[in-house]
Write a protein that holds these residues in place. Sequence first.
Motif, PDB file in Angstrom:
ATOM      1  N   ALA A 225      21.836 125.893  10.640  1.00 16.63           N
ATOM      2  CA  ALA A 225      21.931 124.857  11.683  1.00 16.63           C
ATOM      3  C   ALA A 225      20.528 124.342  11.980  1.00 16.63           C
ATOM      4  CB  ALA A 225      22.548 125.449  12.942  1.00 16.63           C
ATOM      5  N   GLU A 226      20.412 123.026  12.039  1.00 15.99           N
ATOM      6  CA  GLU A 226      19.116 122.405  12.353  1.00 15.99           C
ATOM      7  C   GLU A 226      18.884 122.509  13.859  1.00 15.99           C
ATOM      8  OE1 GLU A 226      18.724 118.196  11.139  1.00 15.99           O
ATOM      9  OE2 GLU A 226      17.355 117.974  12.830  1.00 15.99           O
ATOM     10  N   VAL A 227      17.926 123.338  14.250  1.00 19.48           N
ATOM     11  CA  VAL A 227      17.671 123.532  15.682  1.00 19.48           C
ATOM     12  C   VAL A 227      16.424 122.792  16.150  1.00 19.48           C
ATOM     13  CG1 VAL A 227      18.938 125.707  15.925  1.00 19.48           C
ATOM     14  CG2 VAL A 227      16.550 125.750  15.174  1.00 19.48           C
ATOM     15  N   GLY A 228      15.711 122.182  15.204  1.00 19.43           N
ATOM     16  CA  GLY A 228      14.542 121.407  15.584  1.00 19.43           C
ATOM     17  C   GLY A 228      14.118 120.550  14.415  1.00 19.43           C
ATOM     18  N   ASN A 229      13.402 119.466  14.711  1.00 21.05           N
ATOM     19  CA  ASN A 229      12.963 118.564  13.661  1.00 21.05           C
ATOM     20  C   ASN A 229      11.679 117.891  14.125  1.00 21.05           C
ATOM     21  OD1 ASN A 229      14.679 115.896  11.749  1.00 21.05           O
ATOM     22  ND2 ASN A 229      12.964 117.176  11.221  1.00 21.05           N
ATOM     23  N   ILE A 230      10.645 117.947  13.309  1.00 24.09           N
ATOM     24  CA  ILE A 230       9.389 117.304  13.693  1.00 24.09           C
ATOM     25  C   ILE A 230       8.935 116.349  12.597  1.00 24.09           C
ATOM     26  CG2 ILE A 230       8.763 119.248  15.195  1.00 24.09           C
ATOM     27  CD1 ILE A 230       6.833 120.214  13.114  1.00 24.09           C
TER      28      ILE A 230
ATOM     29  N   HIS B 237       9.625 118.272   8.754  1.00 27.21           N
ATOM     30  CA  HIS B 237       9.908 119.701   8.877  1.00 27.21           C
ATOM     31  C   HIS B 237      11.069 119.900   9.820  1.00 27.21           C
ATOM     32  CE1 HIS B 237       5.616 119.975   7.537  1.00 27.21           C
ATOM     33  NE2 HIS B 237       6.211 120.829   6.730  1.00 27.21           N
ATOM     34  N   GLU B 238      12.032 120.633   9.323  1.00 26.41           N
ATOM     35  CA  GLU B 238      13.133 121.036  10.199  1.00 26.41           C
ATOM     36  C   GLU B 238      12.981 122.515  10.504  1.00 26.41           C
ATOM     37  OE1 GLU B 238      16.663 117.989   8.699  1.00 26.41           O
ATOM     38  OE2 GLU B 238      16.623 120.035   7.919  1.00 26.41           O
ATOM     39  N   PHE B 239      13.446 122.903  11.673  1.00 27.16           N
ATOM     40  CA  PHE B 239      13.572 124.321  11.988  1.00 27.16           C
ATOM     41  C   PHE B 239      15.040 124.624  11.808  1.00 27.16           C
ATOM     42  CE2 PHE B 239       9.380 125.527  13.459  1.00 27.16           C
ATOM     43  CZ  PHE B 239       8.786 124.274  13.505  1.00 27.16           C
TER      44      PHE B 239
HETATM   45 MG    MG Z   1      16.880 115.872  12.292  1.00 31.62          MG
END
Ligand code: MG
Length: 417
Positions: free
Chosen positions: A260-265, A212-214
């Motif tokens: 823009a990818e601001v987080g990634n889990i 999951h990306e934010f």
């Molecule tokens: Mg990433």
Amino acid sequence: MSMKVSQLFTKTSKTVPADETAKNAQLLIQAGFVYKVMAGVYSYLPLGLRVLENIKRIVREEMNAINGQELIMSSLQRKETWEGTGRWDDEVVDVWFKTKLKDDTEVGLGWSHEEAILEMMQQFILSYKDLPSSVYQFQTKMRNELRAKSGIMRGREFVMKDMYSLHASQEDMDAYYDGVIEAYKRCYQRFGIGDSTFVTFASGGAFTKFSHEFQTICDAGEDVLYVNEDRSVTVNEEVLEDASKELGVDKNSLVSVKSAEVGNIFKFGTEKSEQMGIYYTDSQGQQKPIYLASYGIGITRVMGVIVEKFADDKGLVWPENIAPFTVYIAQLGADEDVVNACQELYNDLITNGVEVLWDDRDARPGEKFADADLYGIPYRVVVSKKTIASGSYELKHRTSDDVKMVSKEKLVNMFTT
Ligand code: MG
Ligand code: ATP
């Protein structure tokens, strides 16, 4: 902490830095928030640091609320730490900065801390009684990025919040992971970008098909998302085929937006602990691999995205929660009564917990107003002979053209929660 502009380290500049194409870097440099050292490498000056610290404070509160414990890992890493998972290899990880100790021992500069944290945690997590466990840090990551044209949104060194959670079972990991998604949503909401930030299906790893990306919708972003009309489905372009099939949506019904990818889990499951040989003893005395998930937020990228999304032709615009100061006082003139009125307001606001920047410089009103706009501080209060004569202060919000006359009591109460 509040302060006076005459004492502030850094000055604003009227010239747009010629070597920057990214709006975020141009404005942050002009406003004196960051200093460019080289492409993709920026120093954070007092104003910029205040914004970063505000972002970090929000993240810290949210991570603590889900039992994350803060620590800080080293930047120098051992080669052996990464060899077990094959990620020391430059063919596998193409962003390594590597160097050597005096005795020729190879070391790496941390681009991630996944392996490093696991290696450290295995010293302490021995039995089921030690699980679950969740730790996080704010760290300057080093990545030898090929391109660095997005200002602070893509740095060769940048601040990331990375958290790692260890679990005895998949159920426990899944439940915690869902809780992190909610905590992340609260973070982006509090930064002021919640409405345009979406949990997105993205490429996963060996354990799960997707991560999951934010993703925040932003023209300056480097990613492309596919979204449906009500934005309940958001998929990264990279996995459009697979994810749309999996979700049962027609990919032709989705439209593309820049983001823009601001987080990634990620859920690693037991993949990494098996690769690294990390086991715990369960209640029956058996050795079991540990379940691992990891969670990143790009702290400095978030700051850049906020600049890109909110700035206008006059300069920066900060959401109140992360602004370097809440109130900017423009002192017009240096007469004693004006200075005294500023001092009094400054003191009263500070006493009420409001962060204030007092522009006490000997400068023209136009210059002060231009700087106030460039700084992007949410509220501007003008103190002059005229406002004193009327027994009130002139108040303007950064993004509004309306000026209001308000009494000091009203002004102070406005910001007191
Ligand atoms: Mg990433
Ligand atoms: P990207 O695809 O943008 O290169 P990534 O997927 O390699 O990012 P992760 O390893 O997922 O990045 O790192 C976690 C978060 O750190 C990202 O979601 C992003 O917000 C931030 N980040 C990654 N690389 C950079 C960078 N070079 N500069 C600033 N922030 C970054």
